[in-house]
Write a protein that holds these residues in place. Structure first.
Motif, PDB file in Angstrom:
ATOM      1  N   THR A 136       0.782  -1.078  -0.188  1.00 57.55           N
ATOM      2  CA  THR A 136      -0.166  -0.079  -0.024  1.00 57.55           C
ATOM      3  C   THR A 136       1.006   1.256  -0.107  1.00 57.55           C
ATOM      4  OG1 THR A 136      -1.874  -1.192   1.252  1.00 57.55           O
ATOM      5  CG2 THR A 136      -1.793   1.305   1.397  1.00 57.55           C
ATOM      6  N   LYS A 137       2.038   1.323   0.848  1.00 58.55           N
ATOM      7  CA  LYS A 137       2.842   2.391   0.873  1.00 58.55           C
ATOM      8  C   LYS A 137       3.381   2.737  -0.601  1.00 58.55           C
ATOM      9  CE  LYS A 137       4.412   2.050   5.596  1.00 58.55           C
ATOM     10  NZ  LYS A 137       5.500   1.946   6.659  1.00 58.55           N
ATOM     11  N   LEU A 138       3.552   1.815  -1.487  1.00 61.49           N
ATOM     12  CA  LEU A 138       4.295   1.934  -2.506  1.00 61.49           C
ATOM     13  C   LEU A 138       3.249   2.806  -3.635  1.00 61.49           C
ATOM     14  CD1 LEU A 138       5.317  -1.555  -3.526  1.00 61.49           C
ATOM     15  CD2 LEU A 138       6.647   0.337  -2.666  1.00 61.49           C
ATOM     16  N   GLU A 139       1.861   2.788  -3.348  1.00 62.21           N
ATOM     17  CA  GLU A 139       1.004   3.767  -4.201  1.00 62.21           C
ATOM     18  C   GLU A 139       1.012   3.339  -5.475  1.00 62.21           C
ATOM     19  OE1 GLU A 139       1.712   7.641  -3.106  1.00 62.21           O
ATOM     20  OE2 GLU A 139       0.761   7.597  -1.346  1.00 62.21           O
ATOM     21  N   LEU A 140       1.288   2.254  -5.940  1.00 59.11           N
ATOM     22  CA  LEU A 140       1.225   1.668  -7.257  1.00 59.11           C
ATOM     23  C   LEU A 140      -0.330   1.331  -7.635  1.00 59.11           C
ATOM     24  CD1 LEU A 140       4.182  -0.683  -7.486  1.00 59.11           C
ATOM     25  CD2 LEU A 140       3.920   1.204  -9.053  1.00 59.11           C
ATOM     26  N   PRO A 141      -0.766   1.130  -8.914  1.00 59.90           N
ATOM     27  CA  PRO A 141      -1.952   0.845  -9.338  1.00 59.90           C
ATOM     28  C   PRO A 141      -2.017  -0.576  -9.237  1.00 59.90           C
ATOM     29  CG  PRO A 141      -1.408   2.509 -10.970  1.00 59.90           C
ATOM     30  CD  PRO A 141      -0.043   2.112  -9.983  1.00 59.90           C
ATOM     31  N   GLY A 142      -2.909  -1.138  -9.129  1.00 56.45           N
ATOM     32  CA  GLY A 142      -3.336  -2.631  -8.944  1.00 56.45           C
ATOM     33  C   GLY A 142      -4.765  -3.241  -9.192  1.00 56.45           C
ATOM     34  N   VAL A 143      -4.622  -4.741  -9.276  1.00 58.38           N
ATOM     35  CA  VAL A 143      -5.867  -5.284  -9.684  1.00 58.38           C
ATOM     36  C   VAL A 143      -5.649  -6.878  -8.831  1.00 58.38           C
ATOM     37  CG1 VAL A 143      -5.166  -6.258 -11.666  1.00 58.38           C
ATOM     38  CG2 VAL A 143      -7.785  -5.917 -11.160  1.00 58.38           C
ATOM     39  N   THR A 144      -6.604  -7.390  -8.310  1.00 58.69           N
ATOM     40  CA  THR A 144      -6.479  -8.702  -7.868  1.00 58.69           C
ATOM     41  C   THR A 144      -7.526  -9.696  -8.742  1.00 58.69           C
ATOM     42  OG1 THR A 144      -8.047  -8.533  -6.135  1.00 58.69           O
ATOM     43  CG2 THR A 144      -5.894  -8.102  -5.548  1.00 58.69           C
ATOM     44  N   ILE A 145      -7.181 -10.928  -8.516  1.00 63.20           N
ATOM     45  CA  ILE A 145      -7.864 -12.137  -9.465  1.00 63.20           C
ATOM     46  C   ILE A 145      -8.023 -13.056  -8.202  1.00 63.20           C
ATOM     47  CG2 ILE A 145      -7.932 -13.453 -11.262  1.00 63.20           C
ATOM     48  CD1 ILE A 145      -6.446 -11.759 -12.966  1.00 63.20           C
ATOM     49  N   SER A 146      -9.334 -13.771  -8.316  1.00 65.21           N
ATOM     50  CA  SER A 146      -9.708 -14.504  -7.282  1.00 65.21           C
ATOM     51  C   SER A 146      -9.681 -14.383  -5.779  1.00 65.21           C
ATOM     52  CB  SER A 146      -8.874 -15.907  -7.607  1.00 65.21           C
ATOM     53  OG  SER A 146      -9.239 -17.054  -6.906  1.00 65.21           O
ATOM     54  N   SER A 147      -9.932 -15.107  -5.382  1.00 65.47           N
ATOM     55  CA  SER A 147     -10.173 -15.013  -3.726  1.00 65.47           C
ATOM     56  C   SER A 147      -8.852 -14.891  -3.079  1.00 65.47           C
ATOM     57  CB  SER A 147     -10.686 -16.221  -2.922  1.00 65.47           C
ATOM     58  OG  SER A 147     -12.235 -16.190  -3.443  1.00 65.47           O
ATOM     59  N   GLY A 148      -9.010 -13.700  -2.090  1.00 62.91           N
ATOM     60  CA  GLY A 148      -7.528 -13.356  -1.156  1.00 62.91           C
ATOM     61  C   GLY A 148      -7.931 -12.223  -0.656  1.00 62.91           C
ATOM     62  N   THR A 149      -6.827 -11.538  -0.183  1.00 62.64           N
ATOM     63  CA  THR A 149      -6.839 -10.514   0.615  1.00 62.64           C
ATOM     64  C   THR A 149      -7.115  -9.069  -0.247  1.00 62.64           C
ATOM     65  OG1 THR A 149      -5.348 -11.223   2.307  1.00 62.64           O
ATOM     66  CG2 THR A 149      -5.705  -8.951   2.304  1.00 62.64           C
ATOM     67  N   ALA A 150      -8.032  -8.217   0.130  1.00 59.57           N
ATOM     68  CA  ALA A 150      -8.340  -6.943  -0.569  1.00 59.57           C
ATOM     69  C   ALA A 150      -7.358  -6.230  -0.270  1.00 59.57           C
ATOM     70  CB  ALA A 150     -10.013  -6.644  -0.179  1.00 59.57           C
ATOM     71  N   VAL A 151      -7.034  -5.477  -1.659  1.00 56.64           N
ATOM     72  CA  VAL A 151      -6.051  -4.200  -1.118  1.00 56.64           C
ATOM     73  C   VAL A 151      -6.960  -3.148  -1.541  1.00 56.64           C
ATOM     74  CG1 VAL A 151      -3.953  -3.163  -2.317  1.00 56.64           C
ATOM     75  CG2 VAL A 151      -4.338  -5.699  -2.255  1.00 56.64           C
ATOM     76  N   PRO A 152      -6.764  -1.883  -0.377  1.00 55.48           N
ATOM     77  CA  PRO A 152      -7.650  -0.968  -0.533  1.00 55.48           C
ATOM     78  C   PRO A 152      -7.278  -0.424  -1.890  1.00 55.48           C
ATOM     79  CG  PRO A 152      -6.375  -0.979   1.460  1.00 55.48           C
ATOM     80  CD  PRO A 152      -5.953  -1.964   0.655  1.00 55.48           C
ATOM     81  N   GLY A 153      -8.373   0.415  -2.526  1.00 58.05           N
ATOM     82  CA  GLY A 153      -8.379   1.004  -4.014  1.00 58.05           C
ATOM     83  C   GLY A 153      -8.211   0.259  -4.977  1.00 58.05           C
ATOM     84  N   TRP A 154      -7.833  -1.065  -4.820  1.00 63.10           N
ATOM     85  CA  TRP A 154      -7.642  -1.858  -6.067  1.00 63.10           C
ATOM     86  C   TRP A 154      -8.805  -2.696  -6.522  1.00 63.10           C
ATOM     87  CZ3 TRP A 154      -2.503  -5.221  -5.965  1.00 63.10           C
ATOM     88  CH2 TRP A 154      -1.258  -4.292  -5.777  1.00 63.10           C
ATOM     89  N   PRO A 155      -9.054  -2.951  -7.797  1.00 63.48           N
ATOM     90  CA  PRO A 155     -10.397  -3.697  -8.115  1.00 63.48           C
ATOM     91  C   PRO A 155     -10.059  -5.068  -7.954  1.00 63.48           C
ATOM     92  CG  PRO A 155      -9.782  -2.249  -9.724  1.00 63.48           C
ATOM     93  CD  PRO A 155      -8.730  -2.228  -8.638  1.00 63.48           C
ATOM     94  N   CYS A 156     -11.184  -5.850  -8.116  1.00 60.22           N
ATOM     95  CA  CYS A 156     -11.055  -7.336  -7.886  1.00 60.22           C
ATOM     96  C   CYS A 156     -11.707  -8.344  -8.770  1.00 60.22           C
ATOM     97  CB  CYS A 156     -11.242  -7.919  -6.547  1.00 60.22           C
ATOM     98  SG  CYS A 156     -11.224  -9.638  -6.265  1.00 60.22           S
ATOM     99  N   VAL A 157     -11.155  -9.028  -9.553  1.00 64.01           N
ATOM    100  CA  VAL A 157     -12.000  -9.739 -10.696  1.00 64.01           C
ATOM    101  C   VAL A 157     -12.051 -11.240 -10.097  1.00 64.01           C
ATOM    102  CG1 VAL A 157     -12.143 -10.543 -13.080  1.00 64.01           C
ATOM    103  CG2 VAL A 157     -11.284  -8.357 -12.684  1.00 64.01           C
ATOM    104  N   ARG A 158     -13.001 -11.980 -10.182  1.00 68.20           N
ATOM    105  CA  ARG A 158     -13.133 -13.279  -9.539  1.00 68.20           C
ATOM    106  C   ARG A 158     -14.602 -13.899  -9.875  1.00 68.20           C
ATOM    107  NH1 ARG A 158     -16.382 -13.668  -5.010  1.00 68.20           N
ATOM    108  NH2 ARG A 158     -16.753 -11.799  -4.083  1.00 68.20           N
ATOM    109  N   ILE A 159     -14.614 -15.308  -9.394  1.00 64.27           N
ATOM    110  CA  ILE A 159     -15.953 -15.847  -9.547  1.00 64.27           C
ATOM    111  C   ILE A 159     -16.515 -16.169  -8.129  1.00 64.27           C
ATOM    112  CG2 ILE A 159     -15.051 -17.088 -11.610  1.00 64.27           C
ATOM    113  CD1 ILE A 159     -14.620 -19.646  -9.960  1.00 64.27           C
TER     114      ILE A 159
END
Length: 347
Positions: A136-159
């Motif tokens: 989070t401190k890096l302030e890089l854009p990001g996205v997550t796929i599948s279940s897991g820990t959510a990152v504040p401000g990052w979109p998530c794509v999953r089933i």
């Protein structure tokens, strides 16, 4: 091969002006830009994409982090992401954690990541508290796929993993099975939550049918064919074998089919088997499964990520599964019935 110095000398300007002119930046007059372009064409000078990106403060590279690249799901997602990124002019930097703590720390706790990449994609890679803080401190854009820990401000794509397990278990219940086993992944191996969600869906479906889950029918192993085989062997050793097995992924289901065959049991006459994924070999083996769009998850996540890098959000109207801004993008799955599931044989 001509260099930028050659273009600058022929056009009678500085190399910095050549760079600005060829990248379409302001503060260059129309006449100067025309002179630079003519010199570049005469010398057949080609702008280096990497140099151009670095000059603009961008690397043109996306980091993709996966637990184990050898698994079908991760490999399928990465291939789709790489294809999409290449078409958009970006490179992919793959970090395969592979269960190595040193690699994990180097990737997820380093302050140098922004020097190497413009954004990060986490594929089924939950974060520990220290890793989440560092990332989070890096302030890089990001996205997550599948279940897991959510990152504040990052979109998530999953089933919907809970719904997937409900559908698979309900299919077996609808066929008449009541003694249904569940084989799933070892939580310590990949350390993500998919196995928990699918176990919950399995138990929910049994509960809806008035069946109390039997702990003896729930076995953990690795998300591999070998893991599925070992889990099935353990089920058979416990006695009173199930009439059906719901495996948390197709690779485990394939291993279960092998173990049942080696034990002299037939699929589906003696034991039905269903998995999750629609692996490339599922159709060949006649495996019933819940198909998930692995490649589409990768493409959509990459598309969302590039949109954020370019300062634009993906329009909701462009994708039917983007229902609410800020909420996870949940893609649909579907039941595929093949030869590995059938009503239980009368004993």
């Amino acid at each position: 091969m001509a260099k930028i110095d050659d273009v600058a000398r022929l056009a009678g300007v500085s190399t910095a002006t050549v760079s600005r002119a060829l990248r379409g930046l302001p503060m260059v007059s129309a006449a100067t830009r025309h002179r630079v372009l003519a010199a570049a064409e005469q010398l057949e000078y080609a702008v280096s994409p990497s140099a151009s990106r670095l000059a603009g403060g961008r690397t043109g590279t996306i980091a993709v982090v996966v637990p184990r690249i050898t698994r079908w799901f991760f490999g399928t997602v990465v291939e789709a992401v790489e294809d999409f990124l290449q078409q958009a002019g970006y490179d992919l930097l793959l970090y395969n954690l592979g269960g190595r703590e040193q690699t994990r720390q180097r990737v997820l706790r380093t302050a140098d990541l922004p020097k190497r990449v413009d954004a990060v994609m986490l594929v089924a890679t939950p974060l520990r508290a220290t890793e989440l803080t560092a990332l989070t401190k890096l302030e890089l854009p990001g996205v997550t796929i599948s279940s897991g820990t959510a990152v504040p401000g990052w979109p998530c794509v999953r089933i919907d993993d809970v719904g997937v397990a409900r559908t698979a278990t309900r299919h077996l219940l609808d066929l008449g099975h009541r003694r249904i086993a569940h084989i799933t992944g070892d939580p310590d191996e990949l350390a993500y939550t998919t196995h928990l969600d699918r176990r919950r869906g399995y138990r929910d479906a049994l509960g809806d049918a008035g069946i109390d889950p039997d702990p003896c029918l729930d076995v953990e192993s690795q998300f591999t064919t070998g893991g599925g085989a070992r889990a099935t062997e353990e089920l058979l050793r416990r006695g009173d074998p199930p009439t059906a097995i719901f495996a948390a992924c197709d690779e485990m289901a394939m291993g279960a089919m092998t173990a049942l065959r080696d034990a002299g049991l037939r699929v589906p006459q003696d034991v039905s088997v269903i998995g999750v994924d629609d692996h490339d070999l599922a159709g060949v083996l006649g495996l019933s499964t819940i198909a998930q769009p692995a490649a589409e998850q990768g493409r959509l996540a990459a598309r969302i990520l590039l949109g954020s890098l370019q300062g634009r959000a993906l329009p909701l109207s462009n994708h039917p599964h983007l229902d609410t801004p800020g909420s996870p993008v949940i893609l649909p799955t579907r039941l595929i019935v093949r030869e590995s599931t059938a009503p239980p044989r009368a004993h």
